[in-house]
Enzyme design. Sequence first.
Site, PDB file in Angstrom:
ATOM      1  N   HIS A 108       0.876  -1.168   0.000  1.00  0.00           N
ATOM      2  CA  HIS A 108       0.000   0.000   0.000  1.00  0.00           C
ATOM      3  C   HIS A 108       0.915   1.220   0.000  1.00  0.00           C
ATOM      4  O   HIS A 108       1.999   1.195   0.592  1.00  0.00           O
ATOM      5  CB  HIS A 108      -0.837   0.108   1.272  1.00  0.00           C
ATOM      6  CG  HIS A 108      -1.710  -1.061   1.599  1.00  0.00           C
ATOM      7  ND1 HIS A 108      -1.239  -2.203   2.203  1.00  0.00           N
ATOM      8  CD2 HIS A 108      -3.044  -1.238   1.439  1.00  0.00           C
ATOM      9  CE1 HIS A 108      -2.238  -3.040   2.395  1.00  0.00           C
ATOM     10  NE2 HIS A 108      -3.349  -2.490   1.945  1.00  0.00           N
ATOM     11  N   ASP A 111       2.306   2.003   3.356  1.00  0.00           N
ATOM     12  CA  ASP A 111       3.264   1.040   3.945  1.00  0.00           C
ATOM     13  C   ASP A 111       4.688   1.484   3.669  1.00  0.00           C
ATOM     14  O   ASP A 111       5.562   1.366   4.519  1.00  0.00           O
ATOM     15  CB  ASP A 111       3.173  -0.363   3.309  1.00  0.00           C
ATOM     16  CG  ASP A 111       1.813  -0.975   3.334  1.00  0.00           C
ATOM     17  OD1 ASP A 111       1.043  -0.641   4.237  1.00  0.00           O
ATOM     18  OD2 ASP A 111       1.534  -1.805   2.442  1.00  0.00           O
ATOM     19  N   GLU A 239     -10.699  -7.237  -4.162  1.00  0.00           N
ATOM     20  CA  GLU A 239     -10.397  -8.274  -3.164  1.00  0.00           C
ATOM     21  C   GLU A 239     -11.606  -8.454  -2.262  1.00  0.00           C
ATOM     22  O   GLU A 239     -11.865  -7.623  -1.379  1.00  0.00           O
ATOM     23  CB  GLU A 239      -9.164  -7.863  -2.353  1.00  0.00           C
ATOM     24  CG  GLU A 239      -8.753  -8.942  -1.370  1.00  0.00           C
ATOM     25  CD  GLU A 239      -7.464  -8.596  -0.641  1.00  0.00           C
ATOM     26  OE1 GLU A 239      -6.549  -8.026  -1.257  1.00  0.00           O
ATOM     27  OE2 GLU A 239      -7.386  -8.896   0.558  1.00  0.00           O
ATOM     28  N   GLU A 275      -8.693 -13.993  -1.266  1.00  0.00           N
ATOM     29  CA  GLU A 275      -7.925 -14.270  -0.038  1.00  0.00           C
ATOM     30  C   GLU A 275      -8.597 -15.385   0.761  1.00  0.00           C
ATOM     31  O   GLU A 275      -9.803 -15.333   1.018  1.00  0.00           O
ATOM     32  CB  GLU A 275      -7.806 -12.989   0.791  1.00  0.00           C
ATOM     33  CG  GLU A 275      -7.072 -13.208   2.102  1.00  0.00           C
ATOM     34  CD  GLU A 275      -6.603 -11.914   2.740  1.00  0.00           C
ATOM     35  OE1 GLU A 275      -6.289 -10.949   2.010  1.00  0.00           O
ATOM     36  OE2 GLU A 275      -6.555 -11.876   3.982  1.00  0.00           O
ATOM     37  N   HIS A 278     -10.548 -14.464   3.903  1.00  0.00           N
ATOM     38  CA  HIS A 278     -11.764 -13.721   3.565  1.00  0.00           C
ATOM     39  C   HIS A 278     -12.848 -14.680   3.067  1.00  0.00           C
ATOM     40  O   HIS A 278     -14.033 -14.489   3.357  1.00  0.00           O
ATOM     41  CB  HIS A 278     -11.492 -12.679   2.490  1.00  0.00           C
ATOM     42  CG  HIS A 278     -10.516 -11.610   2.916  1.00  0.00           C
ATOM     43  ND1 HIS A 278     -10.117 -10.601   2.072  1.00  0.00           N
ATOM     44  CD2 HIS A 278      -9.878 -11.388   4.078  1.00  0.00           C
ATOM     45  CE1 HIS A 278      -9.272  -9.800   2.708  1.00  0.00           C
ATOM     46  NE2 HIS A 278      -9.108 -10.269   3.919  1.00  0.00           N
ATOM     47  N   ASP A 303      -4.451 -13.869  -2.398  1.00  0.00           N
ATOM     48  CA  ASP A 303      -3.803 -13.488  -1.150  1.00  0.00           C
ATOM     49  C   ASP A 303      -3.792 -14.744  -0.292  1.00  0.00           C
ATOM     50  O   ASP A 303      -4.840 -15.183   0.210  1.00  0.00           O
ATOM     51  CB  ASP A 303      -4.556 -12.339  -0.459  1.00  0.00           C
ATOM     52  CG  ASP A 303      -4.005 -10.976  -0.851  1.00  0.00           C
ATOM     53  OD1 ASP A 303      -3.191 -10.916  -1.794  1.00  0.00           O
ATOM     54  OD2 ASP A 303      -4.398  -9.977  -0.223  1.00  0.00           O
ATOM     55  N   ASP A 314     -10.191 -12.235  10.893  1.00  0.00           N
ATOM     56  CA  ASP A 314      -9.177 -12.380   9.848  1.00  0.00           C
ATOM     57  C   ASP A 314      -7.799 -12.512  10.505  1.00  0.00           C
ATOM     58  O   ASP A 314      -7.107 -11.525  10.693  1.00  0.00           O
ATOM     59  CB  ASP A 314      -9.256 -11.109   8.983  1.00  0.00           C
ATOM     60  CG  ASP A 314      -8.576 -11.245   7.642  1.00  0.00           C
ATOM     61  OD1 ASP A 314      -8.258 -12.373   7.256  1.00  0.00           O
ATOM     62  OD2 ASP A 314      -8.378 -10.206   6.988  1.00  0.00           O
ATOM     63  N   ASP A 316      -5.135 -14.008   9.411  1.00  0.00           N
ATOM     64  CA  ASP A 316      -4.024 -13.840   8.461  1.00  0.00           C
ATOM     65  C   ASP A 316      -2.804 -14.686   8.816  1.00  0.00           C
ATOM     66  O   ASP A 316      -1.672 -14.192   8.867  1.00  0.00           O
ATOM     67  CB  ASP A 316      -3.592 -12.358   8.403  1.00  0.00           C
ATOM     68  CG  ASP A 316      -4.529 -11.499   7.573  1.00  0.00           C
ATOM     69  OD1 ASP A 316      -5.275 -12.054   6.743  1.00  0.00           O
ATOM     70  OD2 ASP A 316      -4.508 -10.269   7.750  1.00  0.00           O
ATOM     71  N   ASP A 346      -0.427 -12.600   2.104  1.00  0.00           N
ATOM     72  CA  ASP A 346      -1.063 -11.595   2.949  1.00  0.00           C
ATOM     73  C   ASP A 346      -1.236 -12.247   4.321  1.00  0.00           C
ATOM     74  O   ASP A 346      -2.345 -12.618   4.728  1.00  0.00           O
ATOM     75  CB  ASP A 346      -2.400 -11.151   2.348  1.00  0.00           C
ATOM     76  CG  ASP A 346      -2.947  -9.920   3.047  1.00  0.00           C
ATOM     77  OD1 ASP A 346      -2.328  -9.473   4.027  1.00  0.00           O
ATOM     78  OD2 ASP A 346      -4.000  -9.412   2.614  1.00  0.00           O
TER      79      ASP A 346
HETATM   80  C1  XUL Z   1      -7.270  -6.818   4.569  1.00  0.00           C
HETATM   81  C2  XUL Z   1      -6.467  -7.219   3.403  1.00  0.00           C
HETATM   82  C3  XUL Z   1      -5.659  -6.140   2.781  1.00  0.00           C
HETATM   83  C4  XUL Z   1      -5.602  -6.195   1.294  1.00  0.00           C
HETATM   84  C5  XUL Z   1      -4.890  -5.036   0.668  1.00  0.00           C
HETATM   85  O1  XUL Z   1      -7.955  -7.871   5.158  1.00  0.00           O
HETATM   86  O2  XUL Z   1      -6.459  -8.358   3.010  1.00  0.00           O
HETATM   87  O3  XUL Z   1      -4.389  -6.185   3.335  1.00  0.00           O
HETATM   88  O4  XUL Z   1      -4.985  -7.358   0.868  1.00  0.00           O
HETATM   89  O5  XUL Z   1      -5.439  -3.821   1.010  1.00  0.00           O
HETATM   90 CO    CO Z   2      -5.536  -9.276   1.384  1.00  0.00          CO
END
Ligand code: XUL
Ligand code: CO
Length: 444
Positions: A108, A111, A239, A275, A278, A303, A314, A316, A346
């Site tokens: 991003h 970032d 996404e 993702e 998600h 992702d 989430d 991750d 991600d």
């Molecule tokens: C948030 C997510 C983000 C996107 C990019 O859950 O997955 O990091 O991948 O904005």
């Molecule tokens: Co993501």
Amino acid sequence: MAAVARNSSQAFPGIDAIRYEGPTTKNMLAFRHYDASELVEGVPMRDHLRFAVSYWHSFRGTGSDPFGAPTMLRPWETRGDTLEGALNRVEVAFEFMEKLGVGFYCFHDRDVAPEGKTLAESNRHLDAVAASLKLHQERTGIQLLWGTANLFSNPRYVHGAATSCNAEVFAYAAAQVKKALEVTLALGGKGYTFWGGREGYQCLWNTDMKREMDHLARFMHMAVAYAKEIGFTGQFYFEPKPREPTKHQYDFDCATCINFLRANGLEQHVKMNIETNHATLAGHEMQHELEYAGMQGFLGSIDANTGDPLVGWDTDQFPTNIYLTTQVMYTILKYGGLIPGGINFDAKVRRESFEPVDLFHAHIGGMDAFARGLKIAAAMRADGGIQKLLDDRYASWSSPLGRRIDSGTENFHTLEKEMLAKGDSEPCTSGRQELFENLINTYI
Ligand code: XUL
Ligand code: CO
């Protein structure tokens, strides 16, 4: 700001380039399955998998959570959220990515470069860091898989960005995406991702959903138009995510996103960046989301991560489950691969895994899990056993009646006539789910 073409970073002393050493190695800082140049279905693994490091998790993640302070030991973080700190971090990130042997990264805008006091200052910061990123990309050959803009952290985005109730926030978000697209183009980015951030609602009583979604469509058309204007030919991605931070995110899942794109004339311009965590938050398996997007030509990029089955948000986490990576790679191979997309981790190391070396363990594990998934999926395809079972299940569609229905020559009258004459349909055959599942386990 002078950017450097060589890398003086030594943030990971004692860790050499991670090499493929095969399944029997005892070295935990080596690949057991990911051999970048090994051919699978005639293509090197590196080109099937196109691994990317997420700048935000791996280089901006602090380990803080709602109950506790940052935990990550990052000895190179001595300059805080300054431009100097950002430029130093670029060198650390490239040292890490080079040693890991990944071909791509994603970021991003906020970032990589600190937000300034004004939009113009933020843009200057981003330009300065992008110049350094470009030199390091050229030096290493590591490429930008996709760029994106952070349209959710700053308090101005409290009500969303493109779907904000505040028109100036919409305008600011447009300016931010404009700049992020320019930087992504300058860095040769292969794509650009829109994750909804705060595009959703917490309460329908205070929300004009129609107006907000119309604004989102208008925003996307502006992005498409600007990409055309500047010659950005990278792939746009949506996404999907169903909730968090809002209780309902407009990009809920692939089906919702694809409907939104079609309803607003954007289907030629945007694919899905799917993702894993998600998908599960939406009540789907990752394989479902991939299949749903793939069958309609919307499979773009992924992702890669995983949630915890006992935790409802989430999380991750890095993916280590071979069954999951097999499902993912089988579906990706079925739809012809990901290019120009890839597999972006991600994912974040746990708060308790706070040493720099944990970044290596996490990524090595994820890469090996996907390499195994790829090899297993390719073996399943070469053998054809699963496809044969699937073909058997649908064999009646190869009968004369099945062919006539599929070719569109039948209607309710003709079908009623045929069934009245026959009296009843042929008995169905077993779905053989357990046989399918047992057969899949023979490849794993
Ligand atoms: C948030 C997510 C983000 C996107 C990019 O859950 O997955 O990091 O991948 O904005
Ligand atoms: Co993501």
